[in-house]
Design an enzyme around this catalytic site. Sequence first.
Site, PDB file in Angstrom:
ATOM      1  N   ASN A 106       0.820  -1.213   0.000  1.00  0.00           N
ATOM      2  CA  ASN A 106       0.000   0.000   0.000  1.00  0.00           C
ATOM      3  C   ASN A 106       0.852   1.260   0.000  1.00  0.00           C
ATOM      4  O   ASN A 106       1.914   1.301   0.617  1.00  0.00           O
ATOM      5  CB  ASN A 106      -0.930  -0.002   1.217  1.00  0.00           C
ATOM      6  CG  ASN A 106      -1.884  -1.177   1.185  1.00  0.00           C
ATOM      7  OD1 ASN A 106      -1.994  -1.836   0.147  1.00  0.00           O
ATOM      8  ND2 ASN A 106      -2.548  -1.446   2.280  1.00  0.00           N
ATOM      9  N   HIS A 123       5.831  -0.837  -2.644  1.00  0.00           N
ATOM     10  CA  HIS A 123       5.425  -0.072  -3.831  1.00  0.00           C
ATOM     11  C   HIS A 123       5.523   1.440  -3.617  1.00  0.00           C
ATOM     12  O   HIS A 123       4.833   2.205  -4.285  1.00  0.00           O
ATOM     13  CB  HIS A 123       4.002  -0.471  -4.250  1.00  0.00           C
ATOM     14  CG  HIS A 123       3.913  -1.884  -4.760  1.00  0.00           C
ATOM     15  ND1 HIS A 123       2.732  -2.564  -4.901  1.00  0.00           N
ATOM     16  CD2 HIS A 123       4.889  -2.738  -5.177  1.00  0.00           C
ATOM     17  CE1 HIS A 123       2.977  -3.781  -5.375  1.00  0.00           C
ATOM     18  NE2 HIS A 123       4.274  -3.916  -5.541  1.00  0.00           N
ATOM     19  N   CYS A 134      16.747  14.915 -11.770  1.00  0.00           N
ATOM     20  CA  CYS A 134      17.909  14.853 -10.866  1.00  0.00           C
ATOM     21  C   CYS A 134      17.751  13.780  -9.794  1.00  0.00           C
ATOM     22  O   CYS A 134      18.687  13.517  -9.043  1.00  0.00           O
ATOM     23  CB  CYS A 134      18.169  16.213 -10.226  1.00  0.00           C
ATOM     24  SG  CYS A 134      16.959  16.649  -8.948  1.00  0.00           S
ATOM     25  N   PRO A 218     -11.949 -11.525   2.178  1.00  0.00           N
ATOM     26  CA  PRO A 218     -13.330 -11.996   1.972  1.00  0.00           C
ATOM     27  C   PRO A 218     -13.495 -12.826   0.707  1.00  0.00           C
ATOM     28  O   PRO A 218     -14.466 -13.567   0.572  1.00  0.00           O
ATOM     29  CB  PRO A 218     -14.151 -10.698   1.880  1.00  0.00           C
ATOM     30  CG  PRO A 218     -13.193  -9.597   1.650  1.00  0.00           C
ATOM     31  CD  PRO A 218     -11.828 -10.057   2.077  1.00  0.00           C
TER      32      PRO A 218
END
Length: 242
Positions: A106, A123, A134, A218
Site C-alpha cells: 500500500n 510499492h 535529478c 473476503p
Amino acid sequence: MCAVANDAMERARAIVSRASALAVLTGSGISAESGVPTFRGAGGLWRTFRPEDLATTQAFERDPKLVWEWYDWRRGLVAAAQPNPAHHALVTLERRCREFTLATQNVDGLHALAGSRNLILLHGDLWTLRCVTCGAKREDRRVPLPVLPPRCVCGGLLRPGVVWFGESLPEGAIERASAAAANADALLMIGTSAAVWPAAGLGEVALDAGVPVIEINPEPTVYSDHVLSLAGRAGELLPRLL
Ligand code: BJW
Ligand code: ZN
C-alpha cells in the site's frame, strides 16, 4: 453471524499466539474499511481506470498532467482516511513479537499513521515526490497540489514516489521481505489479491520454507486452497485473531 469457521480461527490464533517472529504482507484490502479503494474486484480502481494509462512510466511521459490529476484525486481520498481496527491490530501484534516485519504493497501511509514501526514499503508511497531529472526526493502532503504537474527546483518534472508496472521495487525491499517471510514462525497475508509480482511470491517463499501462512480476505485467492484461509474482512478478523 461470522462466516469464518471457529476451528479455522482457533487454529490461526494458536499459530499467532505461539509465534515470536511474524511476517505480514498487506494489500489494499486492509485499507478498504478506511474508505480507500482497492484495485481489483468490485469498486476497484482498475474497474474504472486502465493501469496502462495511469500507472506506467510510458503513461507519465505521455501525459504527466493526466497522471498527476489521478494521483492528486487519490491523495485527497487517502488524506481523509484514518487507520481502521486492522491497522491498529498489527501495531499491537508488533509490540508482542520479538521480530515483526510488515511488508505492505500500500502507498497510503496508514500503517505508519497507526504506529507500525518495522515497515517495508514495497510499492513506495503517495506522499513522496521524486524528480525524473535529478532524482531528488521530497515529501509533500499538500492536497490538492497547487500546480499540476509539480516541478523540482532543478526544473525537472516531479513524479509520484510509487512503483509502476514494469519498474523495480525499492532497492533491497523484496529481499528483506523474503528473508522475513522465510524466517518467520508465520506469515499473514492480508487484503491482497496476490495478483501482482514480486510481492505475491512472498506466500510461496514462506510455503517453500515450511512457514505456516494465514490469509485474511473476503474473497478467495490463488493461495486460499494451500494456506489457512480466513474468509472475511480484516477489520473484523484481525482484532479477533489477537
Ligand atoms: C479485503 C477487504 C477487507 C477487500 N479486508 N481484504 C511475474 C509473473 C507475472 C508478471 C510479473 C512477474 N514479475 C513482474 C511482473 C509484472 C508485474 C505484475 O505483477 N503484473 C501482474 C499484474 C501480471 N509486476 C511489476 O511490474 C512489478 N515490478 C517488477 O516486478 O519489476 C521487475 C520486472 C519488471 C518487468 C518484468 C519483469 C520484472 C511492479 C508492480 C507495481 C504495482 N503497482 C501498483 C500501483 C502502485 C502505485 C499506485 O497505488 O498507484 O501497486 S498496481 C496495484 O496492485 C498496486 C497494488 O499495490 C498492487 C497489488 O494490489 P492489491 O493490494 O493486492 O489490491 P487488489 O485490489 O488486487 O486486491 C485487494 C484484495 O483485498 C482483494 O483480494 C479483496 O478481496 C480484498 N479485500 N476488502 C480484507 N475489508
Ligand atoms: Zn530535480
